[in-house]
Each structure stands twice: as structure tokens, then as C-alpha cells.
Design an enzyme around this catalytic site. Structure first.
Site, PDB file in Angstrom:
ATOM      1  N   LYS A 178       0.842  -1.200   0.000  1.00  0.00           N
ATOM      2  CA  LYS A 178       0.000   0.000   0.000  1.00  0.00           C
ATOM      3  C   LYS A 178       0.875   1.246   0.000  1.00  0.00           C
ATOM      4  O   LYS A 178       1.478   1.604   1.012  1.00  0.00           O
ATOM      5  CB  LYS A 178      -0.917   0.042   1.221  1.00  0.00           C
ATOM      6  N   GLY A 231       6.998   5.749   7.880  1.00  0.00           N
ATOM      7  CA  GLY A 231       6.082   6.889   7.957  1.00  0.00           C
ATOM      8  C   GLY A 231       6.245   7.584   9.290  1.00  0.00           C
ATOM      9  O   GLY A 231       7.319   7.560   9.895  1.00  0.00           O
ATOM     10  N   SER A 232       5.163   8.182   9.743  1.00  0.00           N
ATOM     11  CA  SER A 232       5.250   9.005  10.946  1.00  0.00           C
ATOM     12  C   SER A 232       5.261   8.151  12.215  1.00  0.00           C
ATOM     13  O   SER A 232       4.785   7.012  12.221  1.00  0.00           O
ATOM     14  CB  SER A 232       4.051   9.954  10.993  1.00  0.00           C
ATOM     15  N   ASN A 233       5.761   8.716  13.306  1.00  0.00           N
ATOM     16  CA  ASN A 233       5.790   8.004  14.582  1.00  0.00           C
ATOM     17  C   ASN A 233       4.394   7.692  15.087  1.00  0.00           C
ATOM     18  O   ASN A 233       4.170   6.643  15.684  1.00  0.00           O
ATOM     19  CB  ASN A 233       6.533   8.839  15.627  1.00  0.00           C
ATOM     20  N   VAL A 235       1.530   7.107  13.411  1.00  0.00           N
ATOM     21  CA  VAL A 235       0.920   5.955  12.729  1.00  0.00           C
ATOM     22  C   VAL A 235       1.709   4.690  13.060  1.00  0.00           C
ATOM     23  O   VAL A 235       1.127   3.633  13.342  1.00  0.00           O
ATOM     24  CB  VAL A 235       0.855   6.201  11.202  1.00  0.00           C
ATOM     25  N   GLY A 236       3.027   4.792  13.091  1.00  0.00           N
ATOM     26  CA  GLY A 236       3.859   3.633  13.403  1.00  0.00           C
ATOM     27  C   GLY A 236       3.502   3.035  14.764  1.00  0.00           C
ATOM     28  O   GLY A 236       3.392   1.815  14.907  1.00  0.00           O
ATOM     29  N   GLU A 253      10.136   2.277  10.356  1.00  0.00           N
ATOM     30  CA  GLU A 253      11.114   3.332  10.096  1.00  0.00           C
ATOM     31  C   GLU A 253      10.356   4.646  10.167  1.00  0.00           C
ATOM     32  O   GLU A 253       9.405   4.855   9.396  1.00  0.00           O
ATOM     33  CB  GLU A 253      11.747   3.172   8.710  1.00  0.00           C
ATOM     34  N   CYS A 287      13.458  11.735   5.844  1.00  0.00           N
ATOM     35  CA  CYS A 287      13.580  11.371   7.257  1.00  0.00           C
ATOM     36  C   CYS A 287      15.002  11.624   7.734  1.00  0.00           C
ATOM     37  O   CYS A 287      15.234  11.820   8.923  1.00  0.00           O
ATOM     38  CB  CYS A 287      13.179   9.929   7.474  1.00  0.00           C
ATOM     39  N   GLU A 388       9.746  16.997  14.461  1.00  0.00           N
ATOM     40  CA  GLU A 388      10.075  16.882  13.045  1.00  0.00           C
ATOM     41  C   GLU A 388       9.207  17.845  12.234  1.00  0.00           C
ATOM     42  O   GLU A 388       7.986  17.840  12.351  1.00  0.00           O
ATOM     43  CB  GLU A 388       9.826  15.449  12.600  1.00  0.00           C
TER      44      GLU A 388
END
Ligand code: NDP
Length: 487
Positions: A178, A231-233, A235-236, A253, A287, A388
Site C-alpha cells: 500500500k 512513515g510518521s511516529n 501511525v507507526g 522506520e 527522514c 520533526e
């Protein structure tokens, strides 16, 4: 202005299919929002579930396919991808915004990664151990995990998908991929090339849809044995909580707040070049971008002057214009986030030296362009020193000496990459030892990673095993240990 009416489809179980509920979403150029590149499916949870089922059905056959044969498909895909590199780079620039030179570099990196993992398919897949028992053949073999979900962001829409898909397939997993909804065209090219290279039905499935629907289904679906996410922290963290609760393997990551440390003995022209490139290339949407420049007090004036001059001379424009050194931000919301952080920095008391505003007038009015921005007087606990920003914004932080510089560099929840500019080998070596970062550069910018070496961060930047190179094997395989005795 160009508006394409092209309708692109998902690739599920070896068929190009529309979203089940028929919804589509336009793919828009962030340099000129009047330009539409095509329409992509808005996949539902049910579409994602169909893709997962196809990957589950295809798994036993693909896992049995000899590894060299899998490698042959990756090698053919590399050749096909290389043959259409100019077209892919153009698509990348037009849907993501980075300059054509950057897009070409990224596309060719994708080709190299495909070739690298084609080569890995001829490498040993296990180890033989001495057994304490006479006559026992004791060995450990790497075997695939099963169907895996690969969820990627928009900022490297070729390189990141390739560095997940290629090892996943090489080591015998089947894939549901995705991409970010903002960059589906490059994903479509990549998947089409892998299809044409001869992947059997269901081995790779493309689902273009939102994270909250298609992505969520992939994370929750019990057939999916592992999830590799970039992706972002925020969502991770959600993905990790859901996936680990049901026993799936997770690789994350995420963000960075990467420092370049400039020591008193540095060549200041080179240091300013390094800091500017790290901060502004790809519009700061990496990143590994440099977002803090920590400078030893003695050279702060000299570096400040050089950095500002370079930022002001940096040419911003449509990525397709060969004069442009920096393109737009990827979306209206990315632009708003960056402008909000600029306001936050000013309110916190940082001094805006240059930039800090949206660019207007021709050719900027129909795109998301923000001027290269440099802050001075940034202190370690300001939000612009901690969070960030993911845009062309960099802050100068003063340090008394080497020790304070390293302390400041480590003063963040992140630990992806870091760099130091110095001629002093002893200090460079101390920096390598003391910095809390997964990737360290001496006398080069914080960004930049070669695909044969491990990639990933410390602290809040990453979780799970490393990506790229041989390190990818740790995530995409599990180990079976075999004790074989004669009867
Ligand atoms: P997001 O985390 O918003 O999205 C990343 C991917 O996750 C997208 O495909 C997104 O789908 C999907 N997603 C969103 N919600 C869910 C969910 N609930 N379940 C499953 N999937 C979901 O990040 P961005 O795409 O905005 O990328 C920018 C961020 O990524 C930055 O913070 C950056 O630091 C980080 N990043 C880190 C890198 C690294 O290697 N360390 C490299 C590149 C970026 P959708 O299409 O809906 O957005």
C-alpha cells in the site's frame, strides 16, 4: 495546464481491478494543482482483504519457487524499470515535487536495489553448525514468513517501496503493498514492471487506498505475518500496537531530527554546503534531512553568514525546470504544517534569518512552495528543535565546545542520522562513539544512504531490524534449525 483522465487500477491476484466500491481519487501535481496525472482507486477494507487473501493463496507456490528463479524475475524487473527510468522519474517529480535530477537518482537507485536482491538470490540461505552428537547434520535455514504487508510514505515513493518489496519477494514472501495515497503513479509503474517481469498471480498485490481503511485492514488481517512500515511516529505506534497484539512481526522506520555538528576547525564553506544540502534538498522532506545545525561558538558568525547566503541563492521552482534546486512541498497540509512550525519558532523566540514564508507569484501561485528558511538562536527545548518539521527549515544552535555539541545533538527522542564537520580525526572518532544515531556521516550531510548497507535509526526513529542490504534478511525471514540423524 493538463488534466489526465487516465484511470489506474489496483493489482490483485494477477488482475488489474477497480476499487470494489468504485471510488477514485485524483493524483495531483504539488507544483501546480491544476495538473492532474490520473485517477487512482480509493480501495476499501474489502479490497485490501481480497489482496491479502490472494497473497495467502500464492504463498506456498512462491515459497517453493527456487530462489534463483525469484532472482531472475527481480533481474528482469530491474532491466524493465531501467528502460522506463525517464518516464518514472517524470512521474515522481510530477506527483511528489522533488527535482527531476533527484527523481532520476531515486529511480536508478530503485534499479540498483532490484539488482542487489536479484544477486542475493544466489547467496547462501543458512549455516551449518558442528553438532555434539556424532553423525548429526545440524543446520539452520532461513525461510520466508508468509504474506507480508508493506506500507510506505510519499517522500521516497520509488526507493522505499523497492527496498521493501525486493527483499520481501527475494526471500520468498508474498506481498500486499500500500503506497501513500499522494504518490500512487510511481507505485503503479513499479508494480507493472514486476508484473511484466513474470511474477505469478497473487505474489505481489497493489492496493491504492487510505491508511485508515486499506492500511488498517492489512495491519489487522490475521493472514498477514509481518508489516514493514515507513512513515510518521504516530501511525507507526498505532500499527505496532495492533500488529504485535496479534503476534505479527513489525518493522518501523519513522522520523528524525537529524543534527549536523560544525566544530571550530571546520572549513566553513564546506560546512555551509553540507548543512544546506542536508536541510533543503528534496525540500527537507527526508527522514534523514538536517533540521538542526549545532555550531561551536567560535565559528557561529562565519557559518551563519554563509548558510544564509546559500539559502537565499537556492533556486526554488517546478521540479521539471532544470534550474530548480528545490521543488514544492507535497501537499497543502504539508505546507500548512511547515508554515505553522515557522510561526511556532518565531513565537518561541527563535530569530528568523531568511525565508519563513510561502512563495507567491509566477510560477508559485498554483503550488505549495515555501522559501528556504533558516532560524538562529534556537535553544534545545524549543519545539522547532525537538519536533520533526519535514520541510525546508533549519535551526542554528550554539554549542560551547565538543562535549556540549554532542549533548545537544543527542537531546531528542529521535536517532536516525547525524553528521559532524571537522578535520580532527580524534573528535570525529569520538563523535562516532558518542552520538546516538543509526547512521553517522563524517564531513557529509545527514542524508544519503547506500542500498547495500543497513539503514535505520536508534531511539524513537526505528523499531525492529534494519532495512536494506543483507540486514533486510533478518526481517523478511525466520530461522528453522534442523537436526538430521541417520537411522
Ligand atoms: P504517515 O505515517 O501519515 O503515512 C505513511 C503510510 O502509512 C501511508 O501509506 C499512509 O496512508 C499509511 N497509514 C496511515 N494511517 C494508517 C493506518 N491507520 N494503518 C495503516 N497504514 C496507515 O506518514 P507520511 O506518509 O505523511 O510520511 C511522512 C512521515 O514519514 C514523516 O514523519 C517522516 O519522518 C516519516 N518517514 C520516515 C522515513 C524513515 O525511513 N525513517 C522515511 C520517510 C518518511 P495514506 O495514504 O492514507 O497517507
Amino acid at each position: 495546464m493538463s488534466v489526465s483522465s487516465a484511470q489506474y487500477l489496483n493489482w490483485i491476484d494477477g488482475q488489474w481491478v477497480p476499487a470494489g466500491e468504485g471510488g477514485t481519487r485524483p493524483d495531483v501535481n504539488p507544483a501546480n494543482v491544476d495538473e492532474v496525472l490520473g485517477h487512482f482507486p480509493a480501495a476499501s477494507r474489502a479490497d485490501a482483504a481480497r489482496a491479502v487473501e490472494a497473497a495467502a493463496r500464492a504463498f506456498p507456490g512462491w515459497a517453493r519457487t527456487p530462489m534463483p528463479a525469484r532472482g531472475e524475475i527481480l533481474r528482469r524487473a530491474a532491466d524493465l524499470f531501467e528502460a522506463r527510468a525517464a518516464q518514472v522519474a517524470e512521474a515522481l517529480t510530477t506527483e511528489e515535487g522533488k527535482t527531476l535530477a533527484e527523481a532520476k537518482g531515486e529511480t536508478l537507485r530503485g534499479v540498483s536495489i532490484l539488482r542487489y536482491y536479484a544477486g542475493e538470490c544466489m547467496q547462501p540461505t543458512g549455516e551449518v553448525y558442528p553438532s555434539a552428537a556424532a553423525g548429526t547434520f545440524l543446520y539452520a535455514e532461513r525461510v520466508p514468513l508468509g504474506p507480508v504487508a508493506l506500507i510506505t510514505p510519499w517522500n521516497f515513493p520509488v526507493a522505499i517501496p523497492v527496498w521493501k518489496i525486493a527483499p520481501a519477494l527475494a526471500y520468498g514472501n508474498t506481498v500486499v503493498f500500500k503506497p501513500a495515497e499522494l504518490t500512487p503513479l510511481t507505485a503503479w509503474h513499479l508494480v507493472e514492471v514486476l508484473e511484466k517481469a513474470g511474477l505469478p498471480a497473487g505474489v505481489l498485490n497493489l492496493v491504492v487506498g487510505s491508511g485508515s481503511k486499506a492500511g488498517q485492514e492489512m495491519v489487522e488481517n490475521a493472514h498477514i505475518k509481518a508489516i514493514s512500515f515507513t512513515g510518521s511516529n504516530e501511525v507507526g505506534a498505532r500499527i505496532a500496537a495492533t500488529a504485535t497484539a496479534r503476534g505479527a512481526k513489525v518493522q518501523l522506520e519513522m522520523g528524525g531530527k537529524n543534527p549536523t555538528v560544525v566544530l571550530a576547525d571546520a572549513d566553513l564553506d564546506k560546512a555551509a554546503d553540507i548543512a544546506l544540502a542536508g536541510a533543503m534538498l528534496s525540500t527537507g522532506q527526508k527522514c534523514t534531512a538536517t533540521s538542526r545545525v549545532i555550531v561551536q561558538r567560535e565559528v557561529l558568525d562565519g557559518l551563519r553568514e554563509r548558510l544564509v547566503a546559500r539559502a537565499q541563492a537556492f533556486r526554488v521552482g517546478d521540479g521539471r525546470d532544470p534550474q530548480s534546486q528545490m521543488g514544492p512541498l507535497v501537499s497543502a497540509s504539508a505546507e500548512q504544517t511547515v508554515l505553522d512550525y515557522i510561526t511556532i519558532g518565531q513565537n518561541e523566540g527563535a530569530r528568523l534569518l531568511t525565508g519563513g514564508h510561502k512563495l507567491t507569484g509566477d510560477p508559485y501561485d498554483r503550488g505549495y512552495f515555501v522559501a528556504p528558511t533558516v532560524f538562529d538562536g534556537v535553544t534545545p527545548d524549543m519545539r522547532i528543535a525537538q519536533e520533526e518539521i519535514f520541510g525546508p527549515v533549519v535551526g542554528l544552535i550554539e554549542a560551547r565546545d565538543f562535549d556540549e555539541a554532542v549533548r545537544l545533538a543527542n537531546h531528542t527522542r529521535y536517532g536516525l542520522s547525524a553528521s559532524v564537520v571537522t578535520r580532527d580525526l580524534n573528535l570525529a572518532l569520538r563523535f562516532v562513539r558518542e552520538i546516538e544515531a543509526g547512521i553517522v556521516h563524517i564531513n557529509s550531510q545527514t542524508a544519503g544512504a547506500e542500498p547495500q548497507a543497513p539503514f535505520g535509526g536508534f531511539k524513537g526513529s526505528s523499531s525492529g531490524s534494519r532495512e536494506q542490504g543483507k540486514a533486510a534478511r533478518d526481517f523478511f525471514t525466520q530461522i528453522k534449525t534442523i537436526y538430521m540423524d541417520p537411522l
